[in-house]
Design a protein around this motif. Sequence first.
Motif, mmCIF file in Angstrom:
data_model
loop_
_atom_site.group_PDB
_atom_site.id
_atom_site.type_symbol
_atom_site.label_atom_id
_atom_site.label_comp_id
_atom_site.label_asym_id
_atom_site.label_seq_id
_atom_site.Cartn_x
_atom_site.Cartn_y
_atom_site.Cartn_z
ATOM 1 N N SER A 221 0.842 -1.197 0.000
ATOM 2 C CA SER A 221 0.000 0.000 0.000
ATOM 3 C C SER A 221 0.879 1.250 0.000
ATOM 4 O O SER A 221 1.053 1.917 1.022
ATOM 5 N N GLY A 223 0.573 4.166 -2.023
ATOM 6 C CA GLY A 223 -0.051 5.468 -2.173
ATOM 7 C C GLY A 223 0.841 6.379 -2.995
ATOM 8 O O GLY A 223 2.044 6.109 -3.176
ATOM 9 N N ASN A 249 -2.042 0.315 -4.625
ATOM 10 C CA ASN A 249 -2.964 1.302 -4.059
ATOM 11 C C ASN A 249 -2.584 2.724 -4.459
ATOM 12 O O ASN A 249 -2.539 3.642 -3.631
ATOM 13 N N LEU A 250 -2.307 2.902 -5.748
ATOM 14 C CA LEU A 250 -1.976 4.225 -6.261
ATOM 15 C C LEU A 250 -3.231 4.844 -6.871
ATOM 16 O O LEU A 250 -3.755 4.357 -7.869
ATOM 17 N N ASP A 251 -3.695 5.904 -6.275
ATOM 18 C CA ASP A 251 -4.902 6.595 -6.730
ATOM 19 C C ASP A 251 -4.493 7.992 -7.197
ATOM 20 O O ASP A 251 -4.128 8.844 -6.393
ATOM 21 N N HIS A 256 -8.566 14.230 -4.061
ATOM 22 C CA HIS A 256 -8.178 13.909 -2.687
ATOM 23 C C HIS A 256 -7.364 15.059 -2.090
ATOM 24 O O HIS A 256 -6.630 15.756 -2.789
ATOM 25 N N GLN A 259 -3.467 15.839 -2.848
ATOM 26 C CA GLN A 259 -3.091 15.050 -4.017
ATOM 27 C C GLN A 259 -2.259 15.855 -5.019
ATOM 28 O O GLN A 259 -1.333 15.334 -5.614
#
Length: 483
Positions: A221, A223, A249-251, A256, A259
């Motif tokens: 995870s 990120g 888990n790269l969004d 966000h 971000q």
Amino acid sequence: MVLSLVSLCAREVVRDHSSSPCWLRCALQVLDLCGLQGDEGGMGDPMGGWSLTVALCTMVVQARTRAQRAQRERKRLSVLQREKDVKRERGEKTDTDELRGHDTEELDLCGTVEEDEVILGVRRRMEVERKRETLVAGPGGSRRDAEEKDENADVSVHVRADLFVNARSLERVRGAVGALGPLRLQCRYLRVEEVSVTSIKTLLGLLPRQGLLGVDVRYSSLGVAGLAELLPLLSTFPALSSLRLHYCNLDFRRDHVGQEEALRDLCQGLTQLQELRRLSLTALRLPGQLRVLLSSLPQPLEVLELPYLSLSPGDLAYLSCSHHASTLQQLDLSENRLDENTVTSVCRLLSQAASGLQHLSLTGCGLTDALLGLLLPSLGGCRALKSLALALNPLSVAGLVDLVRMAVRMPSLRQLLYPNPLEDYQPGLPDLPSSAQLLDWPLDAVTDINVTSSQLNRVLIESGRSDLFLTCDLLNYDKDLVD
């Protein structure tokens, strides 16, 4: 066999290092185990790679422990010998003084001997420090490079290997790569699974700077912020040419908090990867952000794998016009659903990459007979293509025949992975089935699937292409076999 070889090398290296390290430096300097798997796993078996990693790290730590034990024993013997020499000198001087009547000179002699030993120790430490300062101040080298040169000075054998690290093996690997001893572990490709960002950073900080070619991070995870933290460390490896991120888990959505800043840091980190030629991103939330990533890379990519990214029309349009298009040798767009709007961009992309593209995967892209018809002219122009994967696409027998007729005119093509035609499935399949439905839906037991294979192979025979292998076996397909 591999673990037995490792065990044998460990015994020989440790035994001979304690007695004659000079022989080792002449006879064996590098033990290269890159690409090998463990005894219980065949090629490509990840647990085989895991067990070999554990065995190698155990070997390195044991070598260090035994070398330290041998060094302590040598120091103990040296101290005993020095004490004997001092006592012998004292005894000889005492006898002489008794004959000459000079009792007080014995103390002066002892003081002189002790002073000489202290001076010699100070001089030795000064020489070591001067050597270290010279390495640090050397032209074109960083302090880290100088430290590695200093650490490697007493290494007898450099062990090169591909390392597979997860939570179970992390501590053992960390202890091995940071070990100073007769064996120095060097990593060519590092694969980590289910490991935190902090642990990955610690591990990267311990690895030798030279020789690391690729990093593969899976099921961690990270990120966006975590990846931005890793990139500056990755940039310190001058030969790093491959980066793979799978289910991390790269969004990349901008809605966000924080971000935008994380994306800026990420782009800045990507610009530092000067030698990156291979990028693989699997199952990221990347709607419309492909330009953000790829435009930051300083050099054009040769291998680009983007499966399960739900690429938007804008992403594909950018890719077809990017500086990466003309240099691609391997492209994977699997599980990105195509339609009439996006297939045009794919055609343009294939035209740009036609001269050098060797491997292409469009598995599970929703290609119907009509879409395939639009794509075939561009596919046929890829004269260097060696493997083509089109599994899990809703094609009919007629569409497959057209595909094979095009394939036989491609001189370099050696493997074609085609889907089971819609006619081979049991009734009830939707008109436009997804790749998941095609994978799970049962084949019709009444239909003879060999009929399709025979029909396609007949096209091969008529064209005289005995060097082209056709298969619908997705599980056993391996594009690397053609190389």
